[in-house]
Write an enzyme that holds these catalytic residues in place. Sequence first.
Site, short mmCIF file in Angstrom:
data_model
loop_
_atom_site.label_atom_id
_atom_site.label_comp_id
_atom_site.label_asym_id
_atom_site.label_seq_id
_atom_site.Cartn_x
_atom_site.Cartn_y
_atom_site.Cartn_z
N HIS A 41 5.19 54.71 -1.97
CA HIS A 41 6.03 53.42 -1.92
C HIS A 41 6.01 52.83 -3.16
O HIS A 41 5.40 51.44 -3.17
CB HIS A 41 5.16 52.73 -0.67
N CYS B 103 1.64 44.51 2.72
CA CYS B 103 3.04 44.84 2.20
C CYS B 103 3.84 44.34 3.52
O CYS B 103 5.01 44.43 3.29
CB CYS B 103 3.09 46.39 2.19
N GLN C 43 7.26 48.74 -3.39
CA GLN C 43 6.06 48.03 -3.00
C GLN C 43 5.21 47.69 -4.22
O GLN C 43 4.52 46.64 -4.25
CB GLN C 43 5.47 48.44 -1.71
N ARG D 72 15.26 55.56 1.95
CA ARG D 72 14.06 55.28 2.59
C ARG D 72 13.99 56.16 3.73
O ARG D 72 14.93 56.26 4.51
CB ARG D 72 14.17 54.13 3.14
N ASP E 56 -3.20 47.78 4.93
CA ASP E 56 -1.63 47.89 5.59
C ASP E 56 -2.05 48.23 7.18
O ASP E 56 -3.31 48.19 7.54
CB ASP E 56 -1.19 49.40 4.82
N ARG F 280 9.49 41.60 -3.93
CA ARG F 280 10.30 42.71 -3.63
C ARG F 280 11.57 42.53 -4.26
O ARG F 280 12.18 43.43 -4.84
CB ARG F 280 10.25 42.99 -2.18
#
Length: 304
Positions: free
Chosen positions: A131, A259, A134, A104, A219, A287
């Site tokens: 991403h 998310c 996700q 990450r 987001d 997730r």
Amino acid sequence: MALRHFLTLRDLTQFELKQLLVRASELRQMQNKGECYQPFSGKVMGMIFEKSSTRTRISFEAGMSQFGGSAIFLSPRDTQLGRGEPIEDSARVISRMLDIVMIRTFGHDIVEKFAAYSSVPVINGLTDDHHPCQLLADLQTYIEHRGSIEGKTVAWIGDGNNMCNSYMEAAHIMGFKLNIASPQGYTPKEEFLSEFSHCVELVDTPEDAAANADLIVTDVWASMGQEEEQKLREQAFANYQVNEQLMALAHKDCLFMHCLPAHRGEEISATMLDHPNAVVWDEAENRLHAQKALVEFLLNQAKI
């Protein structure tokens, strides 16, 4: 050995992605029933975090534990990466001691270079451009609640960021329409809009995006590393809040996803997470299950 990486959604074929999402739901059911399934006893995942995270760390670490394996958390303070060791050298060494690596970080070129020199599968846990993990959870959640997403309309409201980019890839692979509403200056990169113009439309307002949508997603206005832009972004995104009034423009059974972490009163109304069509908590839990399915796929591919 058929070494496979997962750096973007396009590292999976449409068939593989659909099968992985089915498997994710199976793993969720097994976990909820208390079934013990530990196919990867002794396997070790390295988790390299240059960007911190709650959901990414917990989901990968818990997933490896549930699989009978283990995970090692590595921050820049813990490795030579933080002291300037070339990525290719770190990749060669780290991958000789581990079975799979999750990274990450900031620049997408970092995970690409690490994967190029790694001898084990590499997973992109987030970069500035993508991403994909996700999106696995989001797709799984939609399918579990509403069935196939093919032919549906998804509205992205807000920053044209890494999540938005991955949603464009998902629209291409899974066959849904994506409407994007972003303030001027915060739209997705032109390279993505051009490539996915067959399934993506940049619209003028959040209301245009939400009209007749089957899924609305947003987001935070300022992602990690953009905190100094917070005030400027608050002004730019003031009319881009997802709230009950916006949801009312969509289909009656339209779902809402985020998310997380969410900033109530900014990109969402104070009560949006409690909306009857919000599935944010299932999305967050998935997730774990989606990434377990991904890890299983990659480790099994490495055996072939």
